[in-house]
Design a protein around this motif. Structure first.
Motif, PDB file in Angstrom:
ATOM      1  N   ARG A 117     -50.983  88.303  10.892  1.00 38.72           N
ATOM      2  CA  ARG A 117     -50.434  89.630  11.144  1.00 38.72           C
ATOM      3  C   ARG A 117     -51.529  90.632  10.828  1.00 38.72           C
ATOM      4  O   ARG A 117     -52.576  90.273  10.285  1.00 38.72           O
ATOM      5  CB  ARG A 117     -49.202  89.904  10.278  1.00 38.72           C
ATOM      6  N   TYR A 118     -51.286  91.887  11.126  1.00 35.42           N
ATOM      7  CA  TYR A 118     -52.214  92.939  10.707  1.00 35.42           C
ATOM      8  C   TYR A 118     -52.160  93.055   9.186  1.00 35.42           C
ATOM      9  O   TYR A 118     -51.087  92.926   8.585  1.00 35.42           O
ATOM     10  CB  TYR A 118     -51.803  94.301  11.299  1.00 35.42           C
TER      11      TYR A 118
ATOM     12  N   ASN B 220     -52.023  95.438   5.987  1.00 35.48           N
ATOM     13  CA  ASN B 220     -51.379  96.744   5.940  1.00 35.48           C
ATOM     14  C   ASN B 220     -52.425  97.851   6.084  1.00 35.48           C
ATOM     15  O   ASN B 220     -53.627  97.618   5.978  1.00 35.48           O
ATOM     16  CB  ASN B 220     -50.508  96.918   4.687  1.00 35.48           C
ATOM     17  N   GLU B 221     -51.927  99.044   6.337  1.00 36.68           N
ATOM     18  CA  GLU B 221     -52.821 100.164   6.646  1.00 36.68           C
ATOM     19  C   GLU B 221     -53.799 100.472   5.510  1.00 36.68           C
ATOM     20  O   GLU B 221     -54.967 100.784   5.760  1.00 36.68           O
ATOM     21  CB  GLU B 221     -52.001 101.418   6.978  1.00 36.68           C
TER      22      GLU B 221
ATOM     23  N   THR C  80     -54.980  98.349   3.266  1.00 35.33           N
ATOM     24  CA  THR C  80     -55.987  97.280   3.247  1.00 35.33           C
ATOM     25  C   THR C  80     -56.993  97.504   4.365  1.00 35.33           C
ATOM     26  O   THR C  80     -58.207  97.365   4.159  1.00 35.33           O
ATOM     27  CB  THR C  80     -55.316  95.903   3.371  1.00 35.33           C
ATOM     28  N   ASN C  81     -56.505  97.853   5.551  1.00 40.24           N
ATOM     29  CA  ASN C  81     -57.430  98.104   6.660  1.00 40.24           C
ATOM     30  C   ASN C  81     -58.307  99.316   6.400  1.00 40.24           C
ATOM     31  O   ASN C  81     -59.470  99.346   6.794  1.00 40.24           O
ATOM     32  CB  ASN C  81     -56.676  98.227   7.983  1.00 40.24           C
TER      33      ASN C  81
ATOM     34  N   GLN D 155     -51.658  99.616  14.662  1.00 38.16           N
ATOM     35  CA  GLN D 155     -50.561  99.520  13.715  1.00 38.16           C
ATOM     36  C   GLN D 155     -49.933 100.866  13.385  1.00 38.16           C
ATOM     37  O   GLN D 155     -48.840 100.910  12.816  1.00 38.16           O
ATOM     38  CB  GLN D 155     -50.989  98.768  12.464  1.00 38.16           C
ATOM     39  N   THR D 156     -50.588 101.944  13.767  1.00 33.91           N
ATOM     40  CA  THR D 156     -50.001 103.273  13.550  1.00 33.91           C
ATOM     41  C   THR D 156     -49.513 103.911  14.842  1.00 33.91           C
ATOM     42  O   THR D 156     -49.112 105.076  14.855  1.00 33.91           O
ATOM     43  CB  THR D 156     -51.019 104.206  12.855  1.00 33.91           C
TER      44      THR D 156
END
Length: 108
Positions: A20-21, A23-24, A26-27, A77-78
């Motif tokens: 999965r991606y 989370n924001e 972490t990215n 993801q956003t």
């Protein structure tokens, strides 16, 4: 390649190779790390710092691609259409800065 297709490519990669991606947050931390790697290469290769032997084989293009990959993840993801956002930003910059740089004495 356009940004819309790149976003789809990244999404497909995540679905087929990732779980999965991240989370924001972490990215965002990953993006900071990748930008730091780009900065290290540029500072040592083009700046005044000497380049360590272990850094001489680092590929700037690969590091820049890492930055792009994480930016595309964050856009996906956003819910950002990065192509539309980029096109809008380019139009804004074009209108705002049409003569600005050409009239900048520092650039002559």
């Amino acid at each position: 390649m356009n940004l819309k297709n790149a976003q789809l490519d990244v999404d497909n990669w995540i679905k087929n190779h990732g779980v999965r991606y991240f989370n924001e947050l972490t990215n965002m931390a990953q993006l900071t790390e990748e930008v730091g790697e780009v900065a290290r290469i540029i500072a040592r290769r083009y700046g005044e710092q000497s380049e360590k032997e272990s850094d001489k084989n680092k590929d700037l293009g690969e590091e820049l691609a890492d930055v792009v990959f994480v930016v595309l993840c964050l856009a996906n993801q956003t819910g950002i259409d990065l192509q539309a956002a980029f096109d809008k930003k380019l139009e804004i910059k074009t209108n705002r800065d049409h003569d600005r740089h050409q009239n900048n004495e520092k650039l002559k």
